[in-house]
Scaffold this motif. Structure first.
Motif, PDB file in Angstrom:
ATOM      1  N   GLY A  80      -5.192   2.287  -8.791  1.00 54.55           N
ATOM      2  CA  GLY A  80      -5.867   2.211  -7.501  1.00 54.55           C
ATOM      3  C   GLY A  80      -7.120   1.354  -7.473  1.00 54.55           C
ATOM      4  O   GLY A  80      -7.627   1.069  -6.394  1.00 54.55           O
ATOM      5  N   ASP A  81      -7.641   0.956  -8.623  1.00 60.41           N
ATOM      6  CA  ASP A  81      -8.806   0.064  -8.610  1.00 60.41           C
ATOM      7  C   ASP A  81      -8.375  -1.295  -9.177  1.00 60.41           C
ATOM      8  O   ASP A  81      -7.193  -1.529  -9.377  1.00 60.41           O
ATOM      9  N   ASP A  82      -9.317  -2.201  -9.395  1.00 64.35           N
ATOM     10  CA  ASP A  82      -8.946  -3.509  -9.923  1.00 64.35           C
ATOM     11  C   ASP A  82      -8.414  -3.407 -11.344  1.00 64.35           C
ATOM     12  O   ASP A  82      -7.603  -4.221 -11.774  1.00 64.35           O
TER      13      ASP A  82
ATOM     14  N   ARG B 129     -14.213   0.926  -6.620  1.00 67.21           N
ATOM     15  CA  ARG B 129     -14.078   0.599  -5.199  1.00 67.21           C
ATOM     16  C   ARG B 129     -14.574   1.708  -4.293  1.00 67.21           C
ATOM     17  O   ARG B 129     -14.716   1.508  -3.096  1.00 67.21           O
TER      18      ARG B 129
ATOM     19  N   ASP C   9     -10.523  -3.800   3.585  1.00 61.48           N
ATOM     20  CA  ASP C   9      -9.834  -2.610   4.083  1.00 61.48           C
ATOM     21  C   ASP C   9      -9.564  -1.624   2.945  1.00 61.48           C
ATOM     22  O   ASP C   9      -9.731  -0.417   3.087  1.00 61.48           O
ATOM     23  N   ARG C  10      -9.155  -2.152   1.797  1.00 59.00           N
ATOM     24  CA  ARG C  10      -8.877  -1.275   0.647  1.00 59.00           C
ATOM     25  C   ARG C  10     -10.163  -0.650   0.107  1.00 59.00           C
ATOM     26  O   ARG C  10     -10.182   0.520  -0.263  1.00 59.00           O
TER      27      ARG C  10
ATOM     28  N   MET D 158     -14.962  -5.168  -5.756  1.00 57.18           N
ATOM     29  CA  MET D 158     -13.573  -5.534  -6.061  1.00 57.18           C
ATOM     30  C   MET D 158     -13.470  -7.054  -5.970  1.00 57.18           C
ATOM     31  O   MET D 158     -14.406  -7.717  -5.518  1.00 57.18           O
TER      32      MET D 158
ATOM     33  N   ASN E  32       0.826  -1.208   0.000  1.00 58.59           N
ATOM     34  CA  ASN E  32       0.000   0.000   0.000  1.00 58.59           C
ATOM     35  C   ASN E  32       0.864   1.263   0.000  1.00 58.59           C
ATOM     36  O   ASN E  32       0.599   2.216  -0.732  1.00 58.59           O
TER      37      ASN E  32
END
Lengths: 333, 333
Positions: free
Chosen positions: A29-31, B150, B225-226, B214, A6
């Motif tokens: 930052g996303d999938d 997300r 958590d993400r 996600m 992270n």
């Protein structure tokens, strides 16, 4: 936590200081990243690996040079298609025993190359391992139906290359031998090895003009062989036309580097004879563009030899593909 | 020559027996692939690394399973965005001391996954090294503006997961210990580890319905958590709701696997309360879909704890992200 995934991704995101580029709806930052392509255009997609021991050596290559060169590998493939650089994705198996400074330096080189090309870093993946390995994914945009392919060369077309050949391989020799460059030509070759500059402007200029194009990543002999195989033609190149630099005494060595040395990231392309007058001016692009030979019809009788080299005393000799082979070439380590 | 790059690429091309998929203008064999996206749609792009010693072990994992799992990693990211699988690109640093049969088996697994998802293998790169490393690039298509992100979870939304959790981690334990599965549940877990099935049908069903989504690749505790960090919210999940399989005597172990075990490739998503009646029927998709908790407002005072686990005796305890961390987690080798 400071060295975890992270924290690292936060650092990568903070480097993205430029405005969101056109077409990037959702970045790191996303999938997945979400891209919005230009209406009616096509997308060129290419991936290139760079592995420790194969394409670079830690301790010999600087991490910022590796990052820069990796991005340029992908950008050079886009150039060869005539595509506009658009987005980069970067997957890294970082060397586990290097401090974060090594990663940051690598990233700086990669970011610099992306910036020069006007491309955005839009995502990627990260892990760590014993042998560092990187994969660059480059996406470009191109007007529908205008991509430059390898398979369009026809007998009579003239063969051109940009820049000088064998520079990167000469630079690699200096790096491997720990040789400090002694003159401007050596410095230039070393720089071409460390910081090759892909030819995306030239590639776009060749749209609608070149009958075939590809980038010179594995060496002229192997790359021209692939272009001819894809097009179903043969070719002859002229030794005296090859843009080779180096002391004349060692001309044989430099000829070998020019024919078989990889990583030049110049363009190799063919132009139909009737279009020669439309050729772009290399001076406008600040790149030398040299005619090195011509496409021949494929001879099917006997034992067909695909490539011929006309030597300086006018003799034709067979030219074998002896450039880089990703699965057979030697390991640097 | 038989083991060189050209021969290998010829073999790969020969595997592509299916018709050219929609949108693939130019596939394997040129400097880049040329894709024609559907007009007005967006593109989802994701890359995933798989490295020997990190994500698999030669001798323990079968190469066809590795190829299949690698493709599913990318397809799972597409599922998490609600995208239709479209194209795969595959970069491989093959292990240099394995015979071509190993590569072919890996490729067969990858091709099978691509076929199941209706995606085409459109390109990639190849080299070889000491430590095998692979990168999958997956491209999906998605109607404009409909990607699942997300960052959309809001307080009051309910949290759902598909499938069962911790299965792949349980299967991985069996693989690592050389344990032969003794019953259907063990066999199922081992299969889920070797051949995870990404949830692209479910992902597409969730478009316009889920507030956030996600995929579960690193473990529920880390992935939730993400999602909460991206959405600026907190969350509570209920131990008794978690879809966990395993002997009850060892429930603590299985709870740990469900919370912190990676590689399940199930979907984690949130649904606003007013949309709960529009939820897809898991039976139609042949996947269990379970509500496991709810999104809470972020508490900013004191020392805010983002995730809470409500245990079976009704107590709330802090839940720390302890899933897979790509840069810190242990090496398998």
């Amino acid at each position: 936590m400071a060295n975890g995934e992270n924290a690292w991704l936060d650092w990568v995101r903070r480097q993205q200081r430029s405005a969101r580029p056109a077409g990037l709806r959702l970045g790191i930052g996303d999938d997945a990243a979400i891209l919005r392509p230009r209406g009616g255009w096509e997308i060129a997609v290419t991936t290139d690996l760079m592995a420790e021991g194969r394409h670079f050596r830690r301790g010999v290559d600087r991490p910022e040079d590796c990052g820069y060169r990796l991005a340029m590998r992908g950008l050079s493939d886009l150039a060869a298609m005539g595509a506009e650089p658009w987005m980069l994705f970067f997957s890294a198996l970082w060397p586990q025993n290097e401090p974060p400074a090594w990663r940051r330096a690598f990233h700086r080189g990669l970011d610099q190359a992306a910036k020069e090309a006007g491309a955005a870093l839009a995502g990627g993946d990260v892990s760590s391992g014993i042998q560092a390995c990187f994969d660059i994914l480059a996406l470009g945009q191109i007007p529908r139906g205008q991509a430059l392919q390898r398979d369009g060369a026809r007998p009579g077309d003239r063969i051109f290359v940009s820049g000088q050949l064998g520079q990167a391989a000469w630079g690699r020799q200096m790096l491997d031998q720990g040789h400090i460059p002694q003159n401007p030509r050596e410095r230039q070759a070393l720089r071409r090895c460390r910081r090759p500059r892909a030819r995306w402007e030239l590639g776009q200029t060749l749209r609608g003009l070149a009958s075939a194009a590809m980038d010179l990543s594995d060496g002229l002999s192997s790359d021209l062989d692939r272009l001819c195989a894809a097009s179903g033609v043969h070719a002859r190149i002229h030794e005296t036309h090859l843009p080779v630099t180096g002391p004349m005494l060692q001309r044989k060595t430099f000829l070998d580097l020019a024919l078989n040395g990889g990583e030049d990231y110049e363009l190799l392309f063919t132009i139909p004879r009737r279009r020669l007058t439309d050729m772009p001016n290399g001076q406008d692009l600040s790149i030398p563009i040299i005619e090195i030979g011509e496409i021949l019809p494929a001879r099917r009788a006997g034992k067909p030899q695909r490539l011929w080299l006309e030597t300086k005393n006018g003799q034709s000799q067979p030219l074998e593909p002896r450039g880089w082979d990703a699965l057979r070439s030697h390991i640097l380590l």
